[in-house]
Design an enzyme around this catalytic site. Sequence first.
Site, PDB file in Angstrom:
ATOM      1  N   ARG A   1       0.948  -1.060   0.009  1.00  0.00           N
ATOM      2  CA  ARG A   1       0.006   0.087   0.109  1.00  0.00           C
ATOM      3  C   ARG A   1       0.967   1.180  -0.052  1.00  0.00           C
ATOM      4  O   ARG A   1       1.628   1.447   0.856  1.00  0.00           O
ATOM      5  CB  ARG A   1      -0.915  -0.097   1.400  1.00  0.00           C
ATOM      6  CG  ARG A   1      -1.625   1.277   1.285  1.00  0.00           C
ATOM      7  CD  ARG A   1      -2.917   1.282   2.187  1.00  0.00           C
ATOM      8  NE  ARG A   1      -3.831   0.517   1.713  1.00  0.00           N
ATOM      9  CZ  ARG A   1      -5.151   0.712   2.288  1.00  0.00           C
ATOM     10  NH1 ARG A   1      -5.493   1.587   3.288  1.00  0.00           N
ATOM     11  NH2 ARG A   1      -6.088   0.036   1.668  1.00  0.00           N
TER      12      ARG A   1
ATOM     13  N   HIS B   1      -7.208   1.009  -6.469  1.00  0.00           N
ATOM     14  CA  HIS B   1      -7.376  -0.015  -5.557  1.00  0.00           C
ATOM     15  C   HIS B   1      -7.982  -1.478  -6.196  1.00  0.00           C
ATOM     16  O   HIS B   1      -9.238  -1.551  -5.652  1.00  0.00           O
ATOM     17  CB  HIS B   1      -8.352   0.805  -4.575  1.00  0.00           C
ATOM     18  CG  HIS B   1      -8.403   0.235  -3.236  1.00  0.00           C
ATOM     19  ND1 HIS B   1      -7.596  -1.032  -2.874  1.00  0.00           N
ATOM     20  CD2 HIS B   1      -8.953   0.513  -2.144  1.00  0.00           C
ATOM     21  CE1 HIS B   1      -7.847  -1.314  -1.531  1.00  0.00           C
ATOM     22  NE2 HIS B   1      -8.950  -0.295  -0.875  1.00  0.00           N
TER      23      HIS B   1
ATOM     24  N   GLN C   1     -10.211  -3.640  -3.798  1.00  0.00           N
ATOM     25  CA  GLN C   1     -11.563  -3.359  -3.426  1.00  0.00           C
ATOM     26  C   GLN C   1     -12.388  -3.726  -4.494  1.00  0.00           C
ATOM     27  O   GLN C   1     -13.521  -4.020  -4.280  1.00  0.00           O
ATOM     28  CB  GLN C   1     -11.417  -1.822  -3.153  1.00  0.00           C
ATOM     29  CG  GLN C   1     -12.458  -1.059  -2.555  1.00  0.00           C
ATOM     30  CD  GLN C   1     -12.991  -1.610  -1.229  1.00  0.00           C
ATOM     31  OE1 GLN C   1     -12.286  -1.416  -0.258  1.00  0.00           O
ATOM     32  NE2 GLN C   1     -13.951  -2.210  -1.196  1.00  0.00           N
TER      33      GLN C   1
ATOM     34  N   ASP D   1     -16.926   6.797  -1.996  1.00  0.00           N
ATOM     35  CA  ASP D   1     -15.766   6.923  -0.977  1.00  0.00           C
ATOM     36  C   ASP D   1     -15.532   8.178  -0.197  1.00  0.00           C
ATOM     37  O   ASP D   1     -16.202   9.241  -0.422  1.00  0.00           O
ATOM     38  CB  ASP D   1     -14.645   6.619  -1.776  1.00  0.00           C
ATOM     39  CG  ASP D   1     -13.131   6.289  -1.367  1.00  0.00           C
ATOM     40  OD1 ASP D   1     -13.217   6.197  -0.349  1.00  0.00           O
ATOM     41  OD2 ASP D   1     -12.255   6.283  -2.238  1.00  0.00           O
TER      42      ASP D   1
ATOM     43  N   CYS E   1     -16.742   1.910   0.146  1.00  0.00           N
ATOM     44  CA  CYS E   1     -15.411   0.718   0.531  1.00  0.00           C
ATOM     45  C   CYS E   1     -14.773   1.129   1.926  1.00  0.00           C
ATOM     46  O   CYS E   1     -14.149   0.130   2.341  1.00  0.00           O
ATOM     47  CB  CYS E   1     -14.336   1.417  -0.268  1.00  0.00           C
ATOM     48  SG  CYS E   1     -13.936   3.082  -0.451  1.00  0.00           S
TER      49      CYS E   1
ATOM     50  N   ARG F   1     -13.735  -8.480   1.052  1.00  0.00           N
ATOM     51  CA  ARG F   1     -12.076  -8.455   0.796  1.00  0.00           C
ATOM     52  C   ARG F   1     -11.291  -9.638   1.039  1.00  0.00           C
ATOM     53  O   ARG F   1     -10.581 -10.051   0.281  1.00  0.00           O
ATOM     54  CB  ARG F   1     -11.724  -7.126   1.606  1.00  0.00           C
ATOM     55  CG  ARG F   1     -12.459  -5.904   1.271  1.00  0.00           C
ATOM     56  CD  ARG F   1     -12.184  -5.469  -0.120  1.00  0.00           C
ATOM     57  NE  ARG F   1     -10.483  -5.401  -0.173  1.00  0.00           N
ATOM     58  CZ  ARG F   1      -9.980  -4.211   0.465  1.00  0.00           C
ATOM     59  NH1 ARG F   1     -10.367  -3.448   1.063  1.00  0.00           N
ATOM     60  NH2 ARG F   1      -8.621  -4.204   0.163  1.00  0.00           N
TER      61      ARG F   1
HETATM   62  N1   CP Z   1     -11.357   0.014   2.061  1.00  0.00           N
HETATM   63  C1   CP Z   1     -10.174  -0.118   2.516  1.00  0.00           C
HETATM   64  O1   CP Z   1      -9.169  -0.288   1.792  1.00  0.00           O
HETATM   65  O2   CP Z   1     -10.001  -0.109   3.833  1.00  0.00           O
HETATM   66  P1   CP Z   1      -8.529   0.069   4.760  1.00  0.00           P
HETATM   67  O3   CP Z   1      -8.172   1.501   4.471  1.00  0.00           O
HETATM   68  O4   CP Z   1      -9.217   0.171   6.135  1.00  0.00           O
HETATM   69  O5   CP Z   1      -7.812  -1.000   4.262  1.00  0.00           O
HETATM   70  N1  NVA Z   2      -9.749   6.759  -1.614  1.00  0.00           N
HETATM   71  C1  NVA Z   2      -9.602   6.373  -0.405  1.00  0.00           C
HETATM   72  C2  NVA Z   2      -9.849   4.914  -0.090  1.00  0.00           C
HETATM   73  C3  NVA Z   2      -9.678   4.333   1.373  1.00  0.00           C
HETATM   74  C4  NVA Z   2      -9.813   2.720   1.213  1.00  0.00           C
HETATM   75  C5  NVA Z   2      -8.146   6.827  -0.047  1.00  0.00           C
HETATM   76  O1  NVA Z   2      -7.325   6.524  -0.675  1.00  0.00           O
HETATM   77  O2  NVA Z   2      -7.788   7.093   1.302  1.00  0.00           O
END
Ligand code: CP
Ligand code: NVA
Length: 304
Positions: free
Chosen positions: A103, A130, A133, A219, A258, A286
Site C-alpha cells: 500500500r 485499488h 477493493q 468513498d 469501500c 475483501r
Molecule cells: N477499504 C479499505 O481499503 O479499507 P482500509 O483502508 O481500512 O484497508
Molecule cells: N480513496 C480512499 C480509499 C480508502 C480505502 C483513500 O485513498 O484514502
Amino acid sequence: MIARHLLSIESLSREEIFSMVDAAGVMKATRGLDVRGPLRGQCWALMFLKSSTRTRVSFEVGIRELGGSVMFLAADDIQLGRGEPIKDTARVMGRMLHGVVIRTFAQRDVEDFAAYSGIPTINALTDEEHPCQILADLFTIQESGRDLSRLKVAFIGDGDCNVARSWIWAAARCGFDLRIASPKKFFPPEGLVERAGGNIRLETDARTAAQGADVLYTDVWVSMGKEEESAFRMAQFQGFQIDASLLAVAPEALVMHCLPAYRDKEISEAVFEAHAGTIFRQAENRLHAQKAVLTRIATRKITG
Ligand code: CP
Ligand code: NVA
C-alpha cells in the site's frame, strides 16, 4: 497480469475479472473446508506506507488461512522510510519472500517493486488504483443477484480518487455503465475515461448520475495523502452526499461504500445504517476475494 501480479484493474482482462469474482464465491462458500493450503511454506510481507484496517486484516487472515505466514512492515520500521529506493528494497525482499502486498502512494512504486523483486506483487492501494477493493465490490454485487455486465453504477464523490479510477477500468473491462458525479475539479484525470473506453459518463450533478442506478457507490472526500486539502474538499463536495433524497431517484440501488465512512459527509448516517448489511458484507468480501487472488498467483519460486 493476474498470473503473476495484481497491480491494477486496468491490467486485467474481462475474463480474468469474471473468473476472480467467481473464485471469490468459491472461497467464501468453502471457508474453513479448503485444506489444500496453496501458500503452505510461503512467507509474505505486507508493506504499508498508509493506514489500513480492512486491507491489512483481510490479507493477514487470508494468507494465514491459505497456509502461509505473514509479516507486517510499516514504512517507518524499514529503511524505505529513511530513503532506501524501492528498487533496492524490492531486490532484497525478492530474495527472501514469496510475495508482497503493498500500500503506497505512486502506482509506479508497485510496478517497480514487481519488476525488481521478481516475486508476486499485489497492489493494496495506490493513489491511482485499488484493485482488491473493486474485485471484492464486484463479487458483492454479483452475490446480490445482479448481472455484472448489465449494471448501471453511479459513483458519487471524488471522481479523481483511486477507487473511482479502478471503477472506470472495471466498467470498461466488464462492459457495464458507469456514471461519476463530482465537482469538475475532481473529475478523473484528463484522457483517462477516453483511454479506458466503454460506457462512462462524467456528471457534475449527483441526481443526474444516480437516476435509475443499480449501485450507488461512494468513498471518502479526503483520501489518504490529501489531508492538507480537507477544508477545500469539504466545501467543494457539498451536494455530493448519498442521502435519502439521492436514494429516491434510485430506490432499488445497492448502496456501497469501500470504508472507512465519514457520516454526514459523503453518506448520511441514516442511509449508511440502513445499508450497513451491504456495506459490511462488502468489507468481509475483501477477505474472500483476496484469498482468490492469492491462490491464483501463488508461486513457490524464489529468485536469486
Ligand atoms: N477499504 C479499505 O481499503 O479499507 P482500509 O483502508 O481500512 O484497508
Ligand atoms: N480513496 C480512499 C480509499 C480508502 C480505502 C483513500 O485513498 O484514502
